[in-house]
Design a protein around this motif. Sequence first.
Motif, PDB file in Angstrom:
ATOM      1  N   ALA A   1       2.382  -6.705 -10.566  1.00 56.06           N
ATOM      2  CA  ALA A   1       1.952  -8.011 -10.071  1.00 56.06           C
ATOM      3  C   ALA A   1       2.037  -8.068  -8.546  1.00 56.06           C
ATOM      4  O   ALA A   1       1.163  -8.650  -7.887  1.00 56.06           O
ATOM      5  CB  ALA A   1       2.800  -9.112 -10.701  1.00 56.06           C
ATOM      6  N   LEU A   2       3.072  -7.475  -7.977  1.00 58.06           N
ATOM      7  CA  LEU A   2       3.205  -7.437  -6.518  1.00 58.06           C
ATOM      8  C   LEU A   2       2.044  -6.673  -5.887  1.00 58.06           C
ATOM      9  O   LEU A   2       1.467  -7.121  -4.898  1.00 58.06           O
ATOM     10  CB  LEU A   2       4.532  -6.789  -6.128  1.00 58.06           C
TER      11      LEU A   2
ATOM     12  N   ARG B   1      -2.602  -7.167  -1.571  1.00 56.87           N
ATOM     13  CA  ARG B   1      -3.582  -6.133  -1.220  1.00 56.87           C
ATOM     14  C   ARG B   1      -3.585  -5.856   0.281  1.00 56.87           C
ATOM     15  O   ARG B   1      -4.112  -4.831   0.709  1.00 56.87           O
ATOM     16  CB  ARG B   1      -4.962  -6.552  -1.681  1.00 56.87           C
ATOM     17  N   ASP B   2      -3.011  -6.736   1.087  1.00 53.04           N
ATOM     18  CA  ASP B   2      -2.987  -6.532   2.535  1.00 53.04           C
ATOM     19  C   ASP B   2      -1.947  -5.477   2.952  1.00 53.04           C
ATOM     20  O   ASP B   2      -2.025  -4.952   4.052  1.00 53.04           O
ATOM     21  CB  ASP B   2      -2.724  -7.848   3.264  1.00 53.04           C
TER      22      ASP B   2
ATOM     23  N   LYS C   1      -0.359   0.940  -1.965  1.00 57.22           N
ATOM     24  CA  LYS C   1      -1.207   1.651  -2.924  1.00 57.22           C
ATOM     25  C   LYS C   1      -0.707   3.069  -3.209  1.00 57.22           C
ATOM     26  O   LYS C   1      -1.132   3.698  -4.173  1.00 57.22           O
ATOM     27  CB  LYS C   1      -2.648   1.702  -2.445  1.00 57.22           C
ATOM     28  N   TYR C   2       0.167   3.590  -2.396  1.00 56.81           N
ATOM     29  CA  TYR C   2       0.700   4.940  -2.604  1.00 56.81           C
ATOM     30  C   TYR C   2       1.831   4.981  -3.618  1.00 56.81           C
ATOM     31  O   TYR C   2       2.312   6.053  -3.961  1.00 56.81           O
ATOM     32  CB  TYR C   2       1.160   5.537  -1.287  1.00 56.81           C
TER      33      TYR C   2
END
Length: 95
Positions: A81-82, A87-88, A93-94
Amino acid sequence: MLPAKARTAAPLSFPTVFPSAAVARPAGGRLYVLQGLYQACVHRWGLNKGKVFGLDHIWQLWLGAAVLALALWPAVRWFAALKARRRDWRWLKYF
């Protein structure tokens, strides 16, 4: 039926079987979470296979993996959820 030698208990070897469990692998390369689980088992049940802690049957390993997966489920859902919310944060994403 397996020969008697093949039926011996295998040691609890998550670090060698699952090297991708890098959830707790800092720069030093140690798997602290898995080492902590191993130490907890040794503390609770002792060194039952000579100088190591081991399991007698493979179902015990699978049961432990299922319990661990269920215990980690809320944290994984929160982190998913986080990631969806933030997305900023490009570095997220890693993980």
